[in-house]
Design a protein around this motif. Sequence first.
Motif, PDB file in Angstrom:
ATOM      1  N   VAL A 192       6.477 -23.060  59.252  1.00  0.00           N
ATOM      2  CA  VAL A 192       5.734 -22.712  60.464  1.00  0.00           C
ATOM      3  C   VAL A 192       5.873 -23.856  61.481  1.00  0.00           C
ATOM      4  O   VAL A 192       5.878 -25.036  61.109  1.00  0.00           O
ATOM      5  N   GLU A 193       5.979 -23.507  62.746  1.00  0.00           N
ATOM      6  CA  GLU A 193       6.127 -24.504  63.809  1.00  0.00           C
ATOM      7  C   GLU A 193       4.926 -25.454  63.828  1.00  0.00           C
ATOM      8  O   GLU A 193       3.797 -25.044  64.114  1.00  0.00           O
ATOM      9  N   SER A 194       5.169 -26.724  63.519  1.00  0.00           N
ATOM     10  CA  SER A 194       4.074 -27.698  63.437  1.00  0.00           C
ATOM     11  C   SER A 194       3.466 -28.001  64.805  1.00  0.00           C
ATOM     12  O   SER A 194       2.329 -28.486  64.885  1.00  0.00           O
ATOM     13  N   ALA A 195       4.201 -27.704  65.892  1.00  0.00           N
ATOM     14  CA  ALA A 195       3.661 -27.956  67.239  1.00  0.00           C
ATOM     15  C   ALA A 195       2.456 -27.069  67.546  1.00  0.00           C
ATOM     16  O   ALA A 195       1.748 -27.323  68.529  1.00  0.00           O
ATOM     17  N   PHE A 196       2.213 -26.063  66.708  1.00  0.00           N
ATOM     18  CA  PHE A 196       1.008 -25.244  66.888  1.00  0.00           C
ATOM     19  C   PHE A 196      -0.241 -26.132  66.924  1.00  0.00           C
ATOM     20  O   PHE A 196      -1.201 -25.843  67.643  1.00  0.00           O
ATOM     21  N   LYS A 197      -0.226 -27.212  66.144  1.00  0.00           N
ATOM     22  CA  LYS A 197      -1.426 -28.049  66.067  1.00  0.00           C
ATOM     23  C   LYS A 197      -1.679 -28.797  67.378  1.00  0.00           C
ATOM     24  O   LYS A 197      -2.793 -29.288  67.612  1.00  0.00           O
ATOM     25  N   ASN A 198      -0.648 -28.860  68.249  1.00  0.00           N
ATOM     26  CA  ASN A 198      -0.812 -29.535  69.538  1.00  0.00           C
ATOM     27  C   ASN A 198      -1.207 -28.567  70.657  1.00  0.00           C
ATOM     28  O   ASN A 198      -1.414 -28.992  71.790  1.00  0.00           O
ATOM     29  N   VAL A 199      -1.252 -27.290  70.333  1.00  0.00           N
ATOM     30  CA  VAL A 199      -1.687 -26.275  71.300  1.00  0.00           C
ATOM     31  C   VAL A 199      -3.188 -26.076  71.120  1.00  0.00           C
ATOM     32  O   VAL A 199      -3.652 -25.700  70.042  1.00  0.00           O
ATOM     33  N   LYS A 200      -3.947 -26.331  72.169  1.00  0.00           N
ATOM     34  CA  LYS A 200      -5.403 -26.372  72.045  1.00  0.00           C
ATOM     35  C   LYS A 200      -6.085 -25.250  72.834  1.00  0.00           C
ATOM     36  O   LYS A 200      -5.630 -24.866  73.916  1.00  0.00           O
ATOM     37  N   ASP A 201      -7.165 -24.751  72.262  1.00  0.00           N
ATOM     38  CA  ASP A 201      -8.102 -23.868  72.975  1.00  0.00           C
ATOM     39  C   ASP A 201      -7.458 -22.606  73.530  1.00  0.00           C
ATOM     40  O   ASP A 201      -7.774 -22.157  74.643  1.00  0.00           O
ATOM     41  N   ARG A 202      -6.523 -22.020  72.773  1.00  0.00           N
ATOM     42  CA  ARG A 202      -5.949 -20.736  73.155  1.00  0.00           C
ATOM     43  C   ARG A 202      -5.579 -19.986  71.877  1.00  0.00           C
ATOM     44  O   ARG A 202      -5.377 -20.602  70.825  1.00  0.00           O
ATOM     45  N   PRO A 203      -5.474 -18.658  71.941  1.00  0.00           N
ATOM     46  CA  PRO A 203      -5.020 -17.902  70.769  1.00  0.00           C
ATOM     47  C   PRO A 203      -3.586 -18.295  70.396  1.00  0.00           C
ATOM     48  O   PRO A 203      -2.738 -18.500  71.270  1.00  0.00           O
ATOM     49  N   LYS A 204      -3.324 -18.381  69.091  1.00  0.00           N
ATOM     50  CA  LYS A 204      -2.001 -18.770  68.588  1.00  0.00           C
ATOM     51  C   LYS A 204      -1.635 -17.836  67.433  1.00  0.00           C
ATOM     52  O   LYS A 204      -2.427 -17.681  66.500  1.00  0.00           O
ATOM     53  N   TRP A 205      -0.454 -17.251  67.504  1.00  0.00           N
ATOM     54  CA  TRP A 205      -0.048 -16.262  66.499  1.00  0.00           C
ATOM     55  C   TRP A 205       1.205 -16.729  65.773  1.00  0.00           C
ATOM     56  O   TRP A 205       2.239 -16.976  66.395  1.00  0.00           O
ATOM     57  N   GLN A 206       1.133 -16.821  64.480  1.00  0.00           N
ATOM     58  CA  GLN A 206       2.302 -17.086  63.648  1.00  0.00           C
ATOM     59  C   GLN A 206       2.950 -15.754  63.254  1.00  0.00           C
ATOM     60  O   GLN A 206       2.270 -14.820  62.824  1.00  0.00           O
ATOM     61  N   ILE A 207       4.280 -15.660  63.416  1.00  0.00           N
ATOM     62  CA  ILE A 207       5.023 -14.456  63.023  1.00  0.00           C
ATOM     63  C   ILE A 207       6.034 -14.851  61.947  1.00  0.00           C
ATOM     64  O   ILE A 207       7.006 -15.555  62.223  1.00  0.00           O
ATOM     65  N   SER A 208       5.791 -14.413  60.723  1.00  0.00           N
ATOM     66  CA  SER A 208       6.643 -14.780  59.584  1.00  0.00           C
ATOM     67  C   SER A 208       7.686 -13.695  59.328  1.00  0.00           C
ATOM     68  O   SER A 208       7.486 -12.527  59.651  1.00  0.00           O
ATOM     69  N   TRP A 209       8.762 -14.108  58.699  1.00  0.00           N
ATOM     70  CA  TRP A 209       9.848 -13.179  58.385  1.00  0.00           C
ATOM     71  C   TRP A 209       9.564 -12.496  57.052  1.00  0.00           C
ATOM     72  O   TRP A 209       9.639 -13.121  55.992  1.00  0.00           O
ATOM     73  N   ILE A 210       9.254 -11.207  57.103  1.00  0.00           N
ATOM     74  CA  ILE A 210       9.100 -10.413  55.891  1.00  0.00           C
ATOM     75  C   ILE A 210      10.469 -10.224  55.224  1.00  0.00           C
ATOM     76  O   ILE A 210      10.587 -10.109  54.011  1.00  0.00           O
ATOM     77  N   GLU A 211      11.480 -10.185  56.048  1.00  0.00           N
ATOM     78  CA  GLU A 211      12.872 -10.145  55.607  1.00  0.00           C
ATOM     79  C   GLU A 211      13.705 -10.756  56.723  1.00  0.00           C
ATOM     80  O   GLU A 211      13.212 -10.985  57.823  1.00  0.00           O
ATOM     81  N   ASP A 212      14.982 -11.025  56.455  1.00  0.00           N
ATOM     82  CA  ASP A 212      15.862 -11.493  57.517  1.00  0.00           C
ATOM     83  C   ASP A 212      17.020 -10.524  57.681  1.00  0.00           C
ATOM     84  O   ASP A 212      17.443  -9.867  56.727  1.00  0.00           O
ATOM     85  N   ASP A 213      17.534 -10.435  58.905  1.00  0.00           N
ATOM     86  CA  ASP A 213      18.581  -9.458  59.180  1.00  0.00           C
ATOM     87  C   ASP A 213      19.964  -9.837  58.653  1.00  0.00           C
ATOM     88  O   ASP A 213      20.755  -8.933  58.374  1.00  0.00           O
ATOM     89  N   PRO A 214      20.329 -11.122  58.480  1.00  0.00           N
ATOM     90  CA  PRO A 214      21.645 -11.377  57.886  1.00  0.00           C
ATOM     91  C   PRO A 214      21.839 -10.697  56.537  1.00  0.00           C
ATOM     92  O   PRO A 214      22.906 -10.156  56.250  1.00  0.00           O
TER      93      PRO A 214
END
Length: 850
Positions: free
Chosen positions: A454-476
């Motif tokens: 997960v993008e660690s820079a999320f922790k530097n984003v403050k006071d706003r909604p933040k959504w993580q989108i994980s790969w259930i599968e990959d297209d390759p």
Amino acid sequence: MSNKMVFIIEFKNSVIKLLCLFAIVMLLVSCKSSDEVTIYYPKHASPKEILAAKELQKYIFLTTDKLPELEVYSNEDEISGKSIVLSTYNNFKDKRSISAIEGDAYYLKSKNEEQLFIVGATSEGILYGAYKFIESLGIGFMIDGDIIPEEKIENLALSGFNEKHKPVFELRGIQPFHDFPEGPDWWNEEDYKAIISQLPKMGMNFIGFHTYPEKRPFGGWERAEPMVWIGTKDQVNKDGSVKSAYPVLHSNTKDSTWAYYPKMTSNYHFGAAQLFETDNYGASYMQNLSGWPHTEQENVKIFNAVGSLLGNTFTLAKDLGVKTCLGTETPLTIPFDVQQKMIAKGIDVNSKEAKVMLYEGIFSRIMASHPLDYYWFWTPETWTWDGQNDEAVERTIQDIQSAILAKQNVKAPFKLATSGWVLGPARDRAEFDNLFPKEMPFSVINREVGFTPVESAFKNVKDRPKWQISWIEDDPAMVTPQFWAGRVLKDASDAYRYGCTGMMGIHWRTRNLSPAFMALAQSGWEADTYKTVGDSVRHLDSNELYKKWSALQFGKKASAEMGKLFASLDGGNFKLNSKDRHANFPRTADWGKKGPGMIRPNYEAWTTFQKKYDFIKTFETNKKFVIGKDNLSRYNYWLNTFYYAKYQGLSGCLLGEMEKLKTQLDKTKDQTEKQKLAEKLLTKRNELAAAWTKMGNSLMQTVSTNGEMGTIANLEQHNLGSLNQIHQYDDVLKKILTNIPDLILSDQYAGKLRIVMPTRQTIVKQGESLVSKIRILSPEKVTSVKVFYKALNSDKFEQKELKNVDRNVYQLAINKKDYNQNSFLYYVEVKSGAATVRFPEATTEAVTVW
């Protein structure tokens, strides 16, 4: 004794008998009532609360064969007997017994042995609570449909519940990705509705879509997609329909994108042609069109059809409490045809004013066409592969600022958001946090198709909604089975650690990814309880999850052994900052020739590589624990999925051997040696065809959703089409050998009679019809296709013949006259030759009429 005395005695005896009879009747009535359940919902219940009551009624009936009564109550004093009571927290009488809740939180609270209260902070909470209780009955909610246990419950237990459930993330859901036939490109309205209806059952409340832009000149990659129309306000009618349009498409078998070469479905192999009702197959709005780029009238028709589809499906999502989201890439790519119209009006297409005009048009059309909660901007995909310069970053910032202004101008009711392959510029991934309004959620998918954390820079984003989108599968590795449940759990744990408020999953297929979907749904409510581990670990332990999943798939007796086996296939070795993509389940496909899912040449000897599939023997041994027709049906699905994967692995090894032989041929000048090598290469080509046939025949036994139908298209149009895997060296062989026999793969279906029902919609609104296509694989001519249906409170099934659309595709339609406002059950029966099969094999499909 006088006659009067005799009369009095006889009268007394008669009264006594009547009283005894009355007592017996009352006892019987009381016994009956104590065994049956009443579901109470409030007098002024919301539509979601009424749905919760109806869903409880349906699923209790499916598991007990007893139909609960539905009752309305004004206050709790009216409730009596064995009952399930729906209540909001504000109206719940005994607040001292529970703590305060808000949002989507809910309680399952037993008041005594015969009363269960489902208490939600909101209507959504009540609905989630109802589904949580339903799961306790042994029912499984999967993204592709419900799993109903064959074994019935004798006594419905309402005591012992004292559970509080609160989501970890405000938004929890899925991001089906358009661009390939394996994904939503091949979904019709009923497919969107079926998927959206499953989300609340799984505790999820979000669905979002990305839209690829136009690229000129077209290089075999993407063409503009129709989820979002781009244009100016003057080209939008009041009803949201559009007056002009540019060339767009979603994947279909007639057009070439992502290296899926055009091919008529009638030329598909191994009986697959039976599954498709038309040679040009795709979503309904992509059929019966002229060749690319279509006429403008056809493109207008596509956009208006998609707008109508989104209007109907996003309205259902809103009714169910599911948030909707779609959007475009940023900076906005202006289609060439739109540019020409603007230039003709003297508009500078590179100006900020032009961008504001276009976003006003985009937003106005959305507002008139369909509900929407979020419109997101995807930062360029090249930012993750090639990086970006300051000028590119500035263009993106100006583009989003133009959209913000346009939103204000047209008073759009939805919120704006960002997404993409990276959270922000490489110079500072959190840079946008200081530039855009705090109400804008920021979201991102993991880099390296999910193989980085997960993008660690999320922790530097403050006071706003933040959504993580994980790969259930990959297209390759699109055409292979993939098991990433443990990785999803880890991503959820990290997202919670970084303060994210949303947890979503990007995917194309559905059924064969169900363990990861279970992880996604579960983590939305439990991620705060997961043990935190460092970035050097890419997954969390998934043994318990697979045990639970296996119990639903194969029955409780099989859960321990099957859970252990599937958990061993999940995840893979991970090295931080490495681009190597390792998985415990063999990755036999990769990106190839501008398309996903190329079966990759494998240079490891098959005698060694085949050991990776030894788990199949264990799976076959575990069959002894699988009891029940439907459990066995699901077992056979996975068994054939594994054999499909094994023969794909064999095909990869043969492709590797063929490549080696071709390299030797190119280097050899001796004609005799060339002859020998060519003969060996020809032998390997024929062996590859045999392995491919086994792979195709196995795939035919797994086809059950749109995703597997899309896999057929990949193998036919990408692997056998643009990649020409089997015949790629034929020209070389013909120069060296004479009289090479033609190699033609079989087009015949080699299995037993099968019913394929890709769409399983379980909720319909009053007045709507349940519609679906029934697709049949048969070695003989189909002679009868019937649907049997009845209301929950009916003893008798009605039946009707289904209409043939074409080939072995039939139209199922159960309309309002058939179900007469009642929730109903149905199953499909097919006859071919001496064989008769039904779907589902043991239970019935169940539909709540809401």
